[in-house]
Design an enzyme around this catalytic site. Structure first.
Site, PDB file in Angstrom:
ATOM      1  CG  ASN A 103      69.183  79.122  20.011  1.00 14.83           C
ATOM      2  OD1 ASN A 103      69.860  80.254  20.387  1.00 14.83           O
ATOM      3  ND2 ASN A 103      69.848  78.195  20.750  1.00 14.83           N
ATOM      4  CG  HIS A 120      64.024  84.909  23.126  1.00  9.63           C
ATOM      5  ND1 HIS A 120      65.378  85.227  23.032  1.00  9.63           N
ATOM      6  CD2 HIS A 120      63.657  85.578  24.106  1.00  9.63           C
ATOM      7  CE1 HIS A 120      65.598  85.645  24.048  1.00  9.63           C
ATOM      8  NE2 HIS A 120      64.685  86.110  24.780  1.00  9.63           N
ATOM      9  N   GLY A 186      76.506  79.015  25.638  1.00 11.32           N
ATOM     10  CA  GLY A 186      76.657  79.598  24.386  1.00 11.32           C
ATOM     11  C   GLY A 186      75.633  80.961  24.263  1.00 11.32           C
ATOM     12  CD  GLU A 214      83.553  85.854  22.445  1.00  3.91           C
ATOM     13  OE1 GLU A 214      82.723  86.601  22.399  1.00  3.91           O
ATOM     14  OE2 GLU A 214      84.698  85.688  22.037  1.00  3.91           O
TER      15      GLU A 214
END
Ligand SMILES: [Zn+2]
Length: 245
Positions: A103, A120, A186, A214
């Site tokens: 992030n 990043h 995440g 998920e």
């Protein structure tokens, strides 16, 4: 609940070294929009337009205005219980925890984490295309301000675009190789090189745990996977770990 799986049992006679990889899912729970939320569009833009060097060369004004808006939007979001829990874990284990984040926001830092690797890049940093220097930056770049280092007006967002090399890969792989536990929070498991970190961890006998909304694309590679909101799963896992340390 134990960590389970087939990884080696941790030796409690020495500190436990932990690498936590965080991705868009943890920021999304603070209300930070990500391009994965909207079918390949990031706040109405194709990623090719706003997240590639070619997009920047084609329309630097558009790209600057896009990141200026993202930078300003940071002021409207707050760290959530998942960020808070990782900061609490760092307080307990210090440098034995490294947070590697995909992030570009500053929510880990605002929660109190200090050992954060932004693979990043960061919204709150500007990179000079003329001299290569980096500068903390909380204002806009669309007005083409001068580089504090060299004076040239070639500052760009200090974020890693598609086709560019992520930051600090050597340090990240070393931390994973030396870790006892690798946790992915995440992340989709779809974006390399981060998606390969679990394979690297397994190759070095590091236990692996996925905490994600998920099952990720790489979920089968983890010793254990728990699915649900990061704001619930991460604090529960940290509490569990702190009672065992
Ligand atoms: Zn410069």
């Amino acid at each position: 609940m134990g960590l389970g799986g087939s990884g080696p049992t941790h030796n409690y006679s020495r500190p436990m070294r932990i690498v936590v990889l965080t991705g868009a899912g943890i920021s999304a729970e603070s209300g930070v929009p990500t391009f994965r939320d909207s079918d390949g569009l990031w706040e109405g833009h194709h990623v090719e337009e706003v997240a590639t060097p070619e997009g920047y060369d084609a329309d630097p004004v558009l790209v600057h205005e896009f990141y200026d808006a993202r930078r300003r939007a940071l002021q409207k979001v707050e760290p959530n219980p998942a960020h808070d829990a990782l900061a609490r874990l760092e307080q307990a284990v210090g440098e034995d925890l490294v947070v590697v984040t995909q992030n570009i926001d500053d929510l880990h830092e605002r929660a109190g984490s200090h050992h954060v690797v932004h693979m990043h890049g960061e919204l709150l940093s500007a990179l000079c295309r003329a001299c290569g220097s980096r500068h903390c930056w909380d204002g806009d770049l669309s007005g083409r301000p001068a580089c504090p280092g060299c004076g040239v007006r070639e500052l760009r967002p200090d974020v890693v675009w598609f086709g560019e090399m992520p930051h600090e890969m050597e340090r990240i792989y070393r931390a994973i190789d030396d870790a006892d536990l690798f946790v992915s929070v995440g992340t989709s498991g779809a974006v390399y090189p981060a998606a390969g970190f679990v394979i690297e961890a397994r190759a070095h006998g590091v236990q692996t745990l996925e905490l994600n909304l998920e099952p990720s694309e790489g979920t089968a590679f983890f010793d254990e996977a728990r699915h649900g909101r990061a704001g619930v799963l991460v604090p529960a896992w940290v509490n569990e770990l702190l009672t065992r340390l």
